[in-house]
Design an enzyme around this catalytic site. Structure first.
Site, PDB file in Angstrom:
ATOM      1  N   ARG A 193       0.829  -1.208   0.000  1.00  0.00           N
ATOM      2  CA  ARG A 193       0.000   0.000   0.000  1.00  0.00           C
ATOM      3  C   ARG A 193       0.863   1.258   0.000  1.00  0.00           C
ATOM      4  O   ARG A 193       0.623   2.201  -0.769  1.00  0.00           O
ATOM      5  CB  ARG A 193      -0.930  -0.010   1.228  1.00  0.00           C
ATOM      6  CG  ARG A 193      -2.105  -0.973   1.096  1.00  0.00           C
ATOM      7  CD  ARG A 193      -2.715  -1.308   2.449  1.00  0.00           C
ATOM      8  NE  ARG A 193      -3.977  -2.045   2.334  1.00  0.00           N
ATOM      9  CZ  ARG A 193      -4.074  -3.331   2.062  1.00  0.00           C
ATOM     10  NH1 ARG A 193      -2.981  -4.045   1.855  1.00  0.00           N
ATOM     11  NH2 ARG A 193      -5.261  -3.919   1.983  1.00  0.00           N
ATOM     12  N   ARG A 200      -7.457 -15.642 -12.196  1.00  0.00           N
ATOM     13  CA  ARG A 200      -7.979 -14.997 -10.983  1.00  0.00           C
ATOM     14  C   ARG A 200      -8.788 -13.766 -11.415  1.00  0.00           C
ATOM     15  O   ARG A 200      -8.264 -12.884 -12.106  1.00  0.00           O
ATOM     16  CB  ARG A 200      -6.849 -14.602 -10.030  1.00  0.00           C
ATOM     17  CG  ARG A 200      -6.123 -15.804  -9.454  1.00  0.00           C
ATOM     18  CD  ARG A 200      -5.015 -15.419  -8.507  1.00  0.00           C
ATOM     19  NE  ARG A 200      -5.527 -14.833  -7.267  1.00  0.00           N
ATOM     20  CZ  ARG A 200      -4.747 -14.458  -6.254  1.00  0.00           C
ATOM     21  NH1 ARG A 200      -3.430 -14.609  -6.347  1.00  0.00           N
ATOM     22  NH2 ARG A 200      -5.268 -13.941  -5.154  1.00  0.00           N
ATOM     23  N   SER A 209     -13.983  -8.431   5.121  1.00  0.00           N
ATOM     24  CA  SER A 209     -12.556  -8.043   5.169  1.00  0.00           C
ATOM     25  C   SER A 209     -12.381  -6.602   5.633  1.00  0.00           C
ATOM     26  O   SER A 209     -11.521  -5.868   5.122  1.00  0.00           O
ATOM     27  CB  SER A 209     -11.892  -8.246   3.798  1.00  0.00           C
ATOM     28  OG  SER A 209     -11.930  -9.596   3.416  1.00  0.00           O
ATOM     29  N   ASP A 256      -6.376 -15.045   5.689  1.00  0.00           N
ATOM     30  CA  ASP A 256      -5.027 -15.543   5.417  1.00  0.00           C
ATOM     31  C   ASP A 256      -4.472 -16.431   6.516  1.00  0.00           C
ATOM     32  O   ASP A 256      -3.446 -17.098   6.308  1.00  0.00           O
ATOM     33  CB  ASP A 256      -4.062 -14.368   5.167  1.00  0.00           C
ATOM     34  CG  ASP A 256      -4.202 -13.788   3.779  1.00  0.00           C
ATOM     35  OD1 ASP A 256      -4.802 -14.457   2.914  1.00  0.00           O
ATOM     36  OD2 ASP A 256      -3.715 -12.667   3.544  1.00  0.00           O
ATOM     37  N   LYS A 258      -7.452 -17.420  -4.230  1.00  0.00           N
ATOM     38  CA  LYS A 258      -6.093 -17.054  -3.839  1.00  0.00           C
ATOM     39  C   LYS A 258      -5.099 -17.736  -4.787  1.00  0.00           C
ATOM     40  O   LYS A 258      -5.452 -18.109  -5.904  1.00  0.00           O
ATOM     41  CB  LYS A 258      -5.846 -17.459  -2.384  1.00  0.00           C
ATOM     42  CG  LYS A 258      -6.718 -16.719  -1.371  1.00  0.00           C
ATOM     43  CD  LYS A 258      -6.291 -15.273  -1.202  1.00  0.00           C
ATOM     44  CE  LYS A 258      -7.049 -14.584  -0.089  1.00  0.00           C
ATOM     45  NZ  LYS A 258      -6.582 -13.202   0.142  1.00  0.00           N
ATOM     46  N   ARG A 312      -7.652 -22.599  -1.814  1.00  0.00           N
ATOM     47  CA  ARG A 312      -7.082 -23.027  -0.535  1.00  0.00           C
ATOM     48  C   ARG A 312      -7.984 -23.990   0.225  1.00  0.00           C
ATOM     49  O   ARG A 312      -7.488 -24.806   1.011  1.00  0.00           O
ATOM     50  CB  ARG A 312      -6.755 -21.798   0.325  1.00  0.00           C
ATOM     51  CG  ARG A 312      -5.538 -21.043  -0.188  1.00  0.00           C
ATOM     52  CD  ARG A 312      -5.219 -19.805   0.623  1.00  0.00           C
ATOM     53  NE  ARG A 312      -3.928 -19.260   0.193  1.00  0.00           N
ATOM     54  CZ  ARG A 312      -3.470 -18.067   0.555  1.00  0.00           C
ATOM     55  NH1 ARG A 312      -4.191 -17.286   1.346  1.00  0.00           N
ATOM     56  NH2 ARG A 312      -2.282 -17.657   0.145  1.00  0.00           N
TER      57      ARG A 312
END
Length: 404
Positions: free
Chosen positions: A28, A99, A173, A292, A319, A323
């Site tokens: 960021r 993705r 999130s 995560d 991801k 996962r």
């Protein structure tokens, strides 16, 4: 295929480890530094993702390949959209080309961005012609990956009239969105979040500012797992602070219920095993705000013979790998029982762990690191161990420091 054989660890886990800056904060701030040259950054992550981000931002050719780096793909899509008089092809690995990025591209197009798909609709590679974006209102589904939202928020202060971002539906999130807003506020960029709308005011210039990045909490999770699985363990990790911007700092609360006591020292965490386990805490644990760390929690619970039911995992399917499927495959090879849906995972208690099983890592750094602590229970093999460099290049050296 490269293999790493981990013999069963018989030593009490103990030692001190220094982890570099958060990948999330680093990426960021690296974007924001492109807009504000007076911004100085210290303790940048040494992860592949952050190095790829730095190379991409310094790129002078017409093509940028970011490999498996999903955060970089999202953030750079927005960044190159506002880089005036530039034209870039943004691409990645085979997995990256599968993705989705359509929600972000549509949001940017609604602001006036010039982006086209070069292969499959809704997916990279992208051809982006950078230009001034004059619109200042965008609407986006609140349930999408926070990276789409943060990508928009990071370019917001460069827009002539700032940005009003309105959410449709429930927002997930939230900690990652708050992290982005927190970093903007550190740079004295004005923002507000009222109801379903985030407002970012424009800021053309920045006085000289130095930001020291906190170490990565996701990377800390593997030491929480080691301590939970080892009697009388004590590990010190740095550099961390109690009031973190990172959503994964919820680790301290989660692992308290797996017998790990967290003590905050000056810029460090001391982790000790106190064996006070509260299994009822894991009857339903919503990880929508910290997906995560799901793999680490599942591997820890499996190693301890503890059942868990994790929800809020819908983003795990897009991801580095799916996962949820990866976890099911590898836990079952080890002798466990696990059930998955598109957004949840149920692990059943297991008394036996199969020995010398080769854990497939699926080009996913977190698969390698999450399963490594199980060497406290049985010898285990990690396939393609170098995959850890995506987020934590020195992991195996640090792992050895505290286990051998």
């Amino acid at each position: 295929m490269d293999l790493l054989k981990l013999e069963k660890i018989t030593k009490t886990v103990n030692g001190t480890v220094k982890i570099t800056g958060s990948k999330s904060e680093s990426n960021r701030l690296l974007i924001l530094q492109q807009f504000y040259s007076n911004l100085e950054i210290e303790n940048i992550s040494n992860s592949d993702d952050s190095e790829l981000m730095q190379k991409a931002l310094a790129n002078t050719t017409s093509k940028v390949n970011i490999g498996h780096a999903g955060t970089a793909m999202r953030f750079l899509t927005a960044y190159f959209s506002v880089k005036e008089n530039s034209e870039i092809v943004l691409t990645g690995s085979h997995r990256m080309k599968n993705r989705p990025v359509k929600i972000l591209v549509e949001a940017l197009r609604s602001l006036g961005a010039n982006i086209e798909y070069l292969e499959k609709d809704g997916y990279p590679p992208l051809k982006i012609k950078g230009q001034k974006l004059v619109d200042s209102f965008v609407e986006i589904d609140g349930g999408v990956s926070s990276q789409y939202i943060s990508a928009l928020l990071l370019i917001a202060p460069t827009l002539q009239n700032g940005l009003k971002l309105k959410f449709k539906g429930k927002v997930t999130s939230i900690p990652y969105i708050k992290m982005t807003l927190g970093l903007l506020q550190e740079l004295f960029i004005e923002s507000s979040w009222e109801g379903d709308t985030i407002t970012i005011l424009p800021k053309a210039n920045l006085e000289t500012k130095k930001v020291v990045i906190e170490s990565d909490w996701s990377s800390a999770s593997y030491y929480y797992s080691l301590v939970a699985l080892s009697k009388n363990a004590e590990v010190t990790i740095s550099s961390y602070k109690q009031n973190s911007l990172q959503g994964d700092s919820v680790l301290a609360e989660i692992y308290k219920n797996l017998g790990v006591e967290t003590t905050y020292k000056t810029n460090a965490l001391v982790l000790k095993n106190n064996s006070a386990i509260n299994t009822s805490y894991f009857e339903e644990l919503n990880l929508a705000s910290a997906p995560d760390i799901a793999q680490t929690i599942v591997a820890t619970c499996f190693g301890m013979g503890v059942a868990c039911y994790l929800t809020g995992l819908h983003t795990l399917k897009i991801k580095e790998t799916d996962r949820l499927v990866a976890l099911k495959n590898e836990i079952e090879k080890l002798g466990g029982k696990i059930e998955i849906t598109n957004e949840s995972l149920r692990l059943f208690p297991s008394e036996k762990i199969n020995k010398n099983i080769a854990i497939a890592t699926y080009d996913d750094h977190r698969m390698a690191m999450a399963f490594a602590p199980l060497a406290l229970k049985v010898p285990i093999v990690i396939e393609e161990p170098e995959v850890v460099s995506k987020s934590y290049p020195t992991f195996w050296l640090d792992f050895e420091k505290v286990t051998r």
